[in-house]
Design a protein around this motif. Structure first.
Motif, PDB file in Angstrom:
ATOM      1  N   GLU A  20       0.859  -1.183   0.000  1.00  0.00           N
ATOM      2  CA  GLU A  20       0.000   0.000   0.000  1.00  0.00           C
ATOM      3  C   GLU A  20       0.893   1.230   0.000  1.00  0.00           C
ATOM      4  O   GLU A  20       1.716   1.405   0.890  1.00  0.00           O
ATOM      5  N   LEU A  21       0.719   2.053  -1.003  1.00  0.00           N
ATOM      6  CA  LEU A  21       1.515   3.272  -1.127  1.00  0.00           C
ATOM      7  C   LEU A  21       0.657   4.438  -0.654  1.00  0.00           C
ATOM      8  O   LEU A  21      -0.384   4.723  -1.235  1.00  0.00           O
ATOM      9  N   THR A  22       1.134   5.097   0.399  1.00  0.00           N
ATOM     10  CA  THR A  22       0.348   6.184   0.972  1.00  0.00           C
ATOM     11  C   THR A  22       0.936   7.550   0.656  1.00  0.00           C
ATOM     12  O   THR A  22       0.425   8.558   1.114  1.00  0.00           O
ATOM     13  N   LYS A  23       2.010   7.599  -0.130  1.00  0.00           N
ATOM     14  CA  LYS A  23       2.638   8.874  -0.506  1.00  0.00           C
ATOM     15  C   LYS A  23       1.873   9.490  -1.669  1.00  0.00           C
ATOM     16  O   LYS A  23       2.397   9.681  -2.749  1.00  0.00           O
ATOM     17  N   THR A  24       0.626   9.797  -1.456  1.00  0.00           N
ATOM     18  CA  THR A  24      -0.203  10.272  -2.561  1.00  0.00           C
ATOM     19  C   THR A  24      -0.638  11.722  -2.403  1.00  0.00           C
ATOM     20  O   THR A  24      -1.662  12.121  -2.914  1.00  0.00           O
ATOM     21  N   ASN A  25       0.146  12.515  -1.691  1.00  0.00           N
ATOM     22  CA  ASN A  25      -0.188  13.934  -1.554  1.00  0.00           C
ATOM     23  C   ASN A  25      -0.057  14.662  -2.880  1.00  0.00           C
ATOM     24  O   ASN A  25      -0.714  15.656  -3.116  1.00  0.00           O
ATOM     25  N   GLU A  26       0.835  14.169  -3.735  1.00  0.00           N
ATOM     26  CA  GLU A  26       1.024  14.768  -5.043  1.00  0.00           C
ATOM     27  C   GLU A  26       0.630  13.745  -6.098  1.00  0.00           C
ATOM     28  O   GLU A  26       0.490  12.569  -5.809  1.00  0.00           O
ATOM     29  N   GLN A  27       0.455  14.194  -7.321  1.00  0.00           N
ATOM     30  CA  GLN A  27       0.181  13.255  -8.396  1.00  0.00           C
ATOM     31  C   GLN A  27       1.453  12.490  -8.712  1.00  0.00           C
ATOM     32  O   GLN A  27       2.530  13.070  -8.813  1.00  0.00           O
ATOM     33  N   LEU A  28       1.319  11.197  -8.839  1.00  0.00           N
ATOM     34  CA  LEU A  28       2.461  10.348  -9.139  1.00  0.00           C
ATOM     35  C   LEU A  28       2.267   9.693 -10.494  1.00  0.00           C
ATOM     36  O   LEU A  28       1.158   9.280 -10.830  1.00  0.00           O
ATOM     37  N   SER A  29       3.345   9.565 -11.221  1.00  0.00           N
ATOM     38  CA  SER A  29       3.305   8.817 -12.469  1.00  0.00           C
ATOM     39  C   SER A  29       3.718   7.376 -12.174  1.00  0.00           C
ATOM     40  O   SER A  29       4.267   7.077 -11.106  1.00  0.00           O
ATOM     41  N   VAL A  30       3.473   6.507 -13.131  1.00  0.00           N
ATOM     42  CA  VAL A  30       3.924   5.128 -13.004  1.00  0.00           C
ATOM     43  C   VAL A  30       5.437   5.101 -12.806  1.00  0.00           C
ATOM     44  O   VAL A  30       5.955   4.378 -11.960  1.00  0.00           O
ATOM     45  N   GLY A  31       6.166   5.918 -13.561  1.00  0.00           N
ATOM     46  CA  GLY A  31       7.613   5.980 -13.428  1.00  0.00           C
ATOM     47  C   GLY A  31       8.051   6.417 -12.043  1.00  0.00           C
ATOM     48  O   GLY A  31       9.035   5.891 -11.497  1.00  0.00           O
ATOM     49  N   ALA A  32       7.348   7.372 -11.451  1.00  0.00           N
ATOM     50  CA  ALA A  32       7.675   7.821 -10.096  1.00  0.00           C
ATOM     51  C   ALA A  32       7.435   6.708  -9.084  1.00  0.00           C
ATOM     52  O   ALA A  32       8.233   6.518  -8.158  1.00  0.00           O
ATOM     53  N   ILE A  33       6.360   5.953  -9.260  1.00  0.00           N
ATOM     54  CA  ILE A  33       6.083   4.834  -8.359  1.00  0.00           C
ATOM     55  C   ILE A  33       7.172   3.780  -8.497  1.00  0.00           C
ATOM     56  O   ILE A  33       7.646   3.220  -7.511  1.00  0.00           O
ATOM     57  N   ARG A  34       7.602   3.530  -9.724  1.00  0.00           N
ATOM     58  CA  ARG A  34       8.685   2.573  -9.970  1.00  0.00           C
ATOM     59  C   ARG A  34       9.937   2.994  -9.186  1.00  0.00           C
ATOM     60  O   ARG A  34      10.593   2.182  -8.541  1.00  0.00           O
ATOM     61  N   LYS A  35      10.264   4.296  -9.217  1.00  0.00           N
ATOM     62  CA  LYS A  35      11.445   4.809  -8.505  1.00  0.00           C
ATOM     63  C   LYS A  35      11.278   4.708  -6.994  1.00  0.00           C
ATOM     64  O   LYS A  35      12.222   4.376  -6.278  1.00  0.00           O
ATOM     65  N   ILE A  36      10.089   5.012  -6.496  1.00  0.00           N
ATOM     66  CA  ILE A  36       9.814   4.914  -5.057  1.00  0.00           C
ATOM     67  C   ILE A  36      10.004   3.473  -4.589  1.00  0.00           C
ATOM     68  O   ILE A  36      10.650   3.208  -3.571  1.00  0.00           O
ATOM     69  N   LEU A  37       9.449   2.525  -5.336  1.00  0.00           N
ATOM     70  CA  LEU A  37       9.574   1.115  -4.955  1.00  0.00           C
ATOM     71  C   LEU A  37      11.025   0.653  -4.993  1.00  0.00           C
ATOM     72  O   LEU A  37      11.471  -0.075  -4.109  1.00  0.00           O
ATOM     73  N   ALA A  38      11.762   1.071  -6.012  1.00  0.00           N
ATOM     74  CA  ALA A  38      13.174   0.693  -6.118  1.00  0.00           C
ATOM     75  C   ALA A  38      13.975   1.239  -4.935  1.00  0.00           C
ATOM     76  O   ALA A  38      14.872   0.561  -4.423  1.00  0.00           O
ATOM     77  N   ALA A  39      13.654   2.444  -4.487  1.00  0.00           N
ATOM     78  CA  ALA A  39      14.358   3.045  -3.348  1.00  0.00           C
ATOM     79  C   ALA A  39      13.949   2.407  -2.021  1.00  0.00           C
ATOM     80  O   ALA A  39      14.791   2.139  -1.165  1.00  0.00           O
TER      81      ALA A  39
END
Length: 80
Positions: A20-39
């Motif tokens: 569950e990704l709760t960092k949704t205060n801003e609009q996220l792209s698929v690419g941004a989610i990919r980077k968040i998960l990798a980090a």
């Protein structure tokens, strides 16, 4: 909240299928989610090559993801 599903080697790498990704205060792209998960999950080495579906439709990295969406990461299939 955005629900993330991981399949095959990605699920095995971290020992769980859903995040569950709760960092949704801003609009996220698929690419941004990919980077968040990798980090956040360094063991997800194959995340960069995985295909992505948003709400059961294939998506590109530039597609925006919204609160309540379901994002699935599907690694490439190998075999002989």
């Amino acid at each position: 909240m955005i629900r993330i599903l991981l399949f095959a080697e990605l699920e095995e790498a971290i020992g769980q299928r859903e995040i569950e990704l709760t960092k949704t205060n801003e609009q996220l792209s698929v690419g941004a989610i990919r980077k968040i998960l990798a980090a956040d999950y360094p063991k997800l080495k194959g995340i960069s090559r995985a295909m992505v579906a948003v709400n059961e439709e294939f998506a590109e990295d530039k597609q925006l993801v919204h609160e309540g969406d379901l994002v699935a990461f599907i690694p490439p299939v190998s075999g002989g």
